[in-house]
Design a protein around this motif. Sequence first.
Motif, PDB file in Angstrom:
ATOM      1  N   UNK A 261       5.986   6.709  12.879  1.00 53.66           N
ATOM      2  CA  UNK A 261       5.949   6.935  11.433  1.00 53.66           C
ATOM      3  C   UNK A 261       4.607   6.511  10.844  1.00 53.66           C
ATOM      4  N   UNK A 262       4.107   5.360  11.280  1.00 50.96           N
ATOM      5  CA  UNK A 262       2.819   4.891  10.773  1.00 50.96           C
ATOM      6  C   UNK A 262       1.670   5.757  11.281  1.00 50.96           C
ATOM      7  N   UNK A 263       1.804   6.242  12.515  1.00 49.44           N
ATOM      8  CA  UNK A 263       0.764   7.094  13.091  1.00 49.44           C
ATOM      9  C   UNK A 263       0.672   8.432  12.364  1.00 49.44           C
ATOM     10  N   UNK A 264       1.790   8.906  11.823  1.00 49.03           N
ATOM     11  CA  UNK A 264       1.810  10.208  11.143  1.00 49.03           C
ATOM     12  C   UNK A 264       1.048  10.194   9.821  1.00 49.03           C
ATOM     13  N   UNK A 265       1.027   9.040   9.134  1.00 49.74           N
ATOM     14  CA  UNK A 265       0.282   8.945   7.879  1.00 49.74           C
ATOM     15  C   UNK A 265       0.907   9.709   6.729  1.00 49.74           C
ATOM     16  N   UNK A 266       2.239   9.619   6.599  1.00 47.18           N
ATOM     17  CA  UNK A 266       2.920  10.361   5.528  1.00 47.18           C
ATOM     18  C   UNK A 266       2.462   9.926   4.134  1.00 47.18           C
ATOM     19  N   UNK A 267       2.384   8.615   3.931  1.00 45.31           N
ATOM     20  CA  UNK A 267       1.973   8.114   2.621  1.00 45.31           C
ATOM     21  C   UNK A 267       0.570   8.571   2.261  1.00 45.31           C
ATOM     22  N   UNK A 268      -0.319   8.595   3.240  1.00 45.49           N
ATOM     23  CA  UNK A 268      -1.693   9.044   3.018  1.00 45.49           C
ATOM     24  C   UNK A 268      -1.729  10.509   2.600  1.00 45.49           C
ATOM     25  N   UNK A 269      -0.936  11.343   3.272  1.00 48.72           N
ATOM     26  CA  UNK A 269      -0.901  12.765   2.937  1.00 48.72           C
ATOM     27  C   UNK A 269      -0.346  12.988   1.534  1.00 48.72           C
ATOM     28  N   UNK A 270       0.713  12.283   1.177  1.00 51.09           N
ATOM     29  CA  UNK A 270       1.284  12.419  -0.165  1.00 51.09           C
ATOM     30  C   UNK A 270       0.278  12.019  -1.238  1.00 51.09           C
ATOM     31  N   UNK A 271      -0.450  10.929  -0.997  1.00 49.44           N
ATOM     32  CA  UNK A 271      -1.460  10.481  -1.960  1.00 49.44           C
ATOM     33  C   UNK A 271      -2.555  11.512  -2.128  1.00 49.44           C
ATOM     34  N   UNK A 272      -3.034  12.056  -1.005  1.00 50.03           N
ATOM     35  CA  UNK A 272      -4.080  13.082  -1.065  1.00 50.03           C
ATOM     36  C   UNK A 272      -3.614  14.303  -1.853  1.00 50.03           C
ATOM     37  N   UNK A 273      -2.394  14.757  -1.552  1.00 43.86           N
ATOM     38  CA  UNK A 273      -1.874  15.939  -2.241  1.00 43.86           C
ATOM     39  C   UNK A 273      -1.686  15.668  -3.731  1.00 43.86           C
ATOM     40  N   UNK A 274      -1.260  14.464  -4.065  1.00 44.22           N
ATOM     41  CA  UNK A 274      -0.987  14.146  -5.469  1.00 44.22           C
ATOM     42  C   UNK A 274      -2.250  14.228  -6.319  1.00 44.22           C
TER      43      UNK A 274
END
Length: 352
Positions: A261-274
């Motif tokens: 989960x941490x390797x996937x970087x979900x939070x980072x992607x959501x922040x970028x898209x936002x």
Amino acid sequence: MKKTKTLKVRVKDKHVKLLNNMARSVNFVWNYINELSTRSIKERGKFLSAYDIHPYTKGAGKELGLHSQSLQCIAAEYVTRRKQFKKAKLNWRKSNGVRRSLGWIPVNTGQSKWKNGQVFHNGHYFSVWDSYGLSGYKFRSASLNEDARGRWYFNVVVDVDTEATEGESSVGIDLGCKEAATDSNGEGVKGREYRALEAKLGIAQRAKNKKRVKAIHAKIKNRRQDALHQYSRKLVIENAAIFVGNVSSLAMTKTKKAKSALDAGWGMLKTMLEYKCDHAGVVFEVVNEAYSTQTCSCCRKIPNSSPKGRAGLGIREWVCSECGAEHLRDVNAARNILAVGHDRLAVGIPVL
């Protein structure tokens, strides 16, 4: 239309000694404020505000080699973090030792500028690798920050002109561990950057080569950021609405799949898209993805043949027993997320 954006450029290594000295002074001021605030709470029962702290640090900037307004920024940041963490006393900032704090030098609005092809602050010129053309921007608040490898960066907030995207379609995104992100068009980003370099990292760790370990971690971070930046920019350019499932990285870190989960970087992607959607005038929504994997995106039913529970995690392709549609697991989930997003829009982008 004007929007704010933070630009990050690397400071050349010849300034490291000066920056380290300034960072030690920042740590000294932080620790002084920490002790002062703690004593005020203990002895007088009063929480000092940033305004209350200013008289105690007034005039110290010249002796410490810091700009006077940097002292005010440190006080404001301390009060903000004290409120955020709801603590009467925060951790000390350490200038030496294994667990030393990474360097941080706050710069108030207007206290840095581009001059003679360099960043000018507090009477010093700092050469940087200027990849943005900083001469074309007016600097607002900024900071000088150190990373784990001892490299320094200049981060500055600027105003930029933004243009609305010309994209007219919409897309749903399913976040996962096997693939970091898969969209309803069948595209996505693989991720798993840590897994790709895990063997080399293990060799460096067993050899106790700390410099190499830090370099590999930095490479993993840079690869992940580059892939997510390219993917998010592509989505924003091509679409007028983007919908993402509400899977939580924080919740996943408490399970056996924490590393993935941490390797996937979900939070980072959501922040970028936002923030990219905000700049481009694109609709961005985080929607409830419940049952998106089990539901057939064609007939909208949950057939007996759909993957369910932990036993179904290994099923990547399946056929709907109700309508006979063939599905790729993640693409099907992304299409269901897109459908949920359309239902949430008050004014419709039509379902394509």
